[in-house]
Design an enzyme around this catalytic site. Structure first.
Site, PDB file in Angstrom:
ATOM      1  N   VAL A 158      11.738   2.831 -10.536  1.00  0.00           N
ATOM      2  CA  VAL A 158      11.339   4.192 -10.893  1.00  0.00           C
ATOM      3  C   VAL A 158      12.027   5.150  -9.931  1.00  0.00           C
ATOM      4  O   VAL A 158      12.063   4.914  -8.716  1.00  0.00           O
ATOM      5  CB  VAL A 158       9.814   4.362 -10.828  1.00  0.00           C
ATOM      6  CG1 VAL A 158       9.412   5.799 -11.161  1.00  0.00           C
ATOM      7  CG2 VAL A 158       9.139   3.387 -11.782  1.00  0.00           C
ATOM      8  N   HIS A 193       4.710   1.985  -7.954  1.00  0.00           N
ATOM      9  CA  HIS A 193       3.637   0.999  -8.008  1.00  0.00           C
ATOM     10  C   HIS A 193       2.790   1.190  -9.263  1.00  0.00           C
ATOM     11  O   HIS A 193       2.372   0.217  -9.902  1.00  0.00           O
ATOM     12  CB  HIS A 193       2.733   1.130  -6.780  1.00  0.00           C
ATOM     13  CG  HIS A 193       3.408   0.851  -5.478  1.00  0.00           C
ATOM     14  ND1 HIS A 193       3.669   1.838  -4.562  1.00  0.00           N
ATOM     15  CD2 HIS A 193       3.884  -0.298  -4.947  1.00  0.00           C
ATOM     16  CE1 HIS A 193       4.263   1.310  -3.507  1.00  0.00           C
ATOM     17  NE2 HIS A 193       4.412   0.016  -3.716  1.00  0.00           N
ATOM     18  N   GLN A 228      14.642  -9.497  -2.808  1.00  0.00           N
ATOM     19  CA  GLN A 228      13.288 -10.028  -2.670  1.00  0.00           C
ATOM     20  C   GLN A 228      12.835 -10.680  -3.970  1.00  0.00           C
ATOM     21  O   GLN A 228      12.249 -11.769  -3.956  1.00  0.00           O
ATOM     22  CB  GLN A 228      12.332  -8.901  -2.293  1.00  0.00           C
ATOM     23  CG  GLN A 228      10.855  -9.300  -2.319  1.00  0.00           C
ATOM     24  CD  GLN A 228       9.963  -8.155  -1.922  1.00  0.00           C
ATOM     25  OE1 GLN A 228       9.858  -7.817  -0.752  1.00  0.00           O
ATOM     26  NE2 GLN A 228       9.309  -7.534  -2.897  1.00  0.00           N
ATOM     27  N   LEU A 252      12.138   5.494  -5.828  1.00  0.00           N
ATOM     28  CA  LEU A 252      10.865   5.740  -5.169  1.00  0.00           C
ATOM     29  C   LEU A 252      10.561   4.620  -4.188  1.00  0.00           C
ATOM     30  O   LEU A 252      10.755   3.445  -4.476  1.00  0.00           O
ATOM     31  CB  LEU A 252       9.739   5.854  -6.193  1.00  0.00           C
ATOM     32  CG  LEU A 252       9.831   6.999  -7.202  1.00  0.00           C
ATOM     33  CD1 LEU A 252       8.512   7.137  -7.950  1.00  0.00           C
ATOM     34  CD2 LEU A 252      10.190   8.317  -6.523  1.00  0.00           C
ATOM     35  N   SER A 253      10.071   5.005  -3.009  1.00  0.00           N
ATOM     36  CA  SER A 253       9.750   4.057  -1.952  1.00  0.00           C
ATOM     37  C   SER A 253       8.727   4.682  -1.027  1.00  0.00           C
ATOM     38  O   SER A 253       8.750   5.902  -0.794  1.00  0.00           O
ATOM     39  CB  SER A 253      11.016   3.701  -1.155  1.00  0.00           C
ATOM     40  OG  SER A 253      10.686   2.981   0.020  1.00  0.00           O
ATOM     41  N   SER A 254       7.824   3.862  -0.495  1.00  0.00           N
ATOM     42  CA  SER A 254       6.867   4.374   0.484  1.00  0.00           C
ATOM     43  C   SER A 254       7.582   4.950   1.696  1.00  0.00           C
ATOM     44  O   SER A 254       7.102   5.896   2.331  1.00  0.00           O
ATOM     45  CB  SER A 254       5.911   3.254   0.915  1.00  0.00           C
ATOM     46  OG  SER A 254       5.162   2.784  -0.192  1.00  0.00           O
ATOM     47  N   GLY A 300       0.787  -1.212   0.000  1.00  0.00           N
ATOM     48  CA  GLY A 300       0.000   0.000   0.000  1.00  0.00           C
ATOM     49  C   GLY A 300       0.822   1.267   0.000  1.00  0.00           C
ATOM     50  O   GLY A 300       2.023   1.270  -0.240  1.00  0.00           O
ATOM     51  N   GLU A 332      12.111  -4.102  -9.368  1.00  0.00           N
ATOM     52  CA  GLU A 332      13.517  -4.482  -9.219  1.00  0.00           C
ATOM     53  C   GLU A 332      14.210  -3.742  -8.083  1.00  0.00           C
ATOM     54  O   GLU A 332      15.326  -4.109  -7.714  1.00  0.00           O
ATOM     55  CB  GLU A 332      14.262  -4.245 -10.535  1.00  0.00           C
ATOM     56  CG  GLU A 332      13.844  -5.201 -11.645  1.00  0.00           C
ATOM     57  CD  GLU A 332      14.657  -5.026 -12.909  1.00  0.00           C
ATOM     58  OE1 GLU A 332      15.474  -4.066 -12.983  1.00  0.00           O
ATOM     59  OE2 GLU A 332      14.492  -5.840 -13.838  1.00  0.00           O
ATOM     60  N   HIS A 352       2.635   4.711  -4.952  1.00  0.00           N
ATOM     61  CA  HIS A 352       3.289   5.848  -5.588  1.00  0.00           C
ATOM     62  C   HIS A 352       3.556   5.509  -7.053  1.00  0.00           C
ATOM     63  O   HIS A 352       3.083   4.466  -7.553  1.00  0.00           O
ATOM     64  CB  HIS A 352       4.579   6.224  -4.856  1.00  0.00           C
ATOM     65  CG  HIS A 352       5.499   5.068  -4.616  1.00  0.00           C
ATOM     66  ND1 HIS A 352       6.098   4.358  -5.630  1.00  0.00           N
ATOM     67  CD2 HIS A 352       5.930   4.485  -3.451  1.00  0.00           C
ATOM     68  CE1 HIS A 352       6.866   3.403  -5.129  1.00  0.00           C
ATOM     69  NE2 HIS A 352       6.779   3.452  -3.814  1.00  0.00           N
TER      70      HIS A 352
END
Length: 290
Positions: free
Chosen positions: A177, A36, A154, A185-187, A30, A149, A33
């Site tokens: 991205v 995702h 993971q 980009l990361s939450s 969730g 990626e 961004h």
């Protein structure tokens, strides 16, 4: 304005919604961004006449003691908007009791690719990841599943699990991205203010320094890694966990070959936030751009 996806919260509702359709699946925790959204658009392209499913589930099993489970950002309305605009048809949003009912006692452990780096720094993390991803794949039963990626280790763990357990799904990695600064980009970037995010771009600068050393002909792993560490040393707020070059099997070697799956990975803490990033060692390798 694109309509938001249909929300399903139970396995029965999800199965009824997907019955007989070709499905592409994007699992997330969730707070969606643009990274995702890129995955969702790739999923839409993979099944133009099928259904795109996005899951939103903050998985407690992959958080360790003193990690950020309680404060991990959550905003379902935001997620519905991002998912809908990117082309998702269904958003699966189960609660913890649905995914881990009373008496739940099964774990999925993927040895080898999960043992080092984040696996060593966060004991139990990849067991939590593998367990929830396998559960979600069993529930959604997608034809294609897409993963970013940015979480390279993971992705390696999931690919190995799918191969070893004969899970009937095609796993696709989608390139990272980045913001204009180069920051992946990361939450978790939401924990940083604008100035801190600008400084966090030092991680991608370090990775590019390793790529540059590789392009110049350097093949000794320690020398390549030193080029990246030299860049990171300029940021006094940074505490480095690791910067390393690995092959497709996530193993380190003294001399690096020309395998396009070679990757340089970094994890560090900045302003109290743990950030990870990676890039292909060969920045010109087809299909592996970071």
């Amino acid at each position: 304005m694109t309509a938001p996806p249909r929300v399903e919260t139970t396995p029965d509702g999800l199965r009824a919604r997907l019955a007989g359709r070709r499905v592409a699946f994007v699992p997330t925790m969730g707070y969606l961004h643009e990274g995702h959204a890129t995955l969702i658009r790739a999923a839409r392209a993979a099944v133009p006449d099928g259904l795109v499913v996005v899951s939103v589930f903050v998985n407690p099993l992959q958080f360790g003691v003193n990690e950020d489970l309680s404060r991990y950002p959550r905003d379902l309305e935001r997620d519905l908007g991002v998912a809908g605009e990117a082309g998702a048809d269904v958003l699966f949003h189960p609660d913890v009791a649905t995914m881990y009912p009373d008496g739940f006692s099964t774990r999925v452990s993927v040895s080898g690719v999960s043992d080092s780096l984040d696996g060593a720094a966060r004991p139990g993390h990849f067991t939590g990841v593998a367990t929830i991803v396998l559960k979600l794949l069993n529930l959604v039963r997608p034809d294609v599943a897409l993963f970013g990626e940015k979480d390279w280790q993971q992705l390696a763990v999931i690919r190995r699990m799918v191969r070893d357990l004969n899970v009937p799904v095609e796993v696709r990695g989608v390139p990272t991205v980045r913001a204009d600064s180069g920051l992946a980009l990361s939450s978790r970037n939401t924990y940083l203010d604008a100035g801190q995010q600008a400084r966090a771009a030092v991680l991608s600068s370090a990775l590019r320094a390793v790529q540059a050393a590789y392009r110049s002909g350097e093949r000794q792993r320690e020398v390549l890694e030193a080029a990246g560490r030299a860049v990171l040393s300029r940021e006094e707020a940074l505490t480095l966990e690791y910067l390393t070059v690995v092959g497709g099997d996530m193993q380190e070697r003294e001399m690096v070959d020309n395998d396009p799956m070679n990757r340089v990975l970094v994890a560090a803490r900045l302003f109290g936030v743990r950030l990870i990033d990676n890039m292909p060692l060969d920045s010109t390798a087809a299909g592996t751009a970071g």
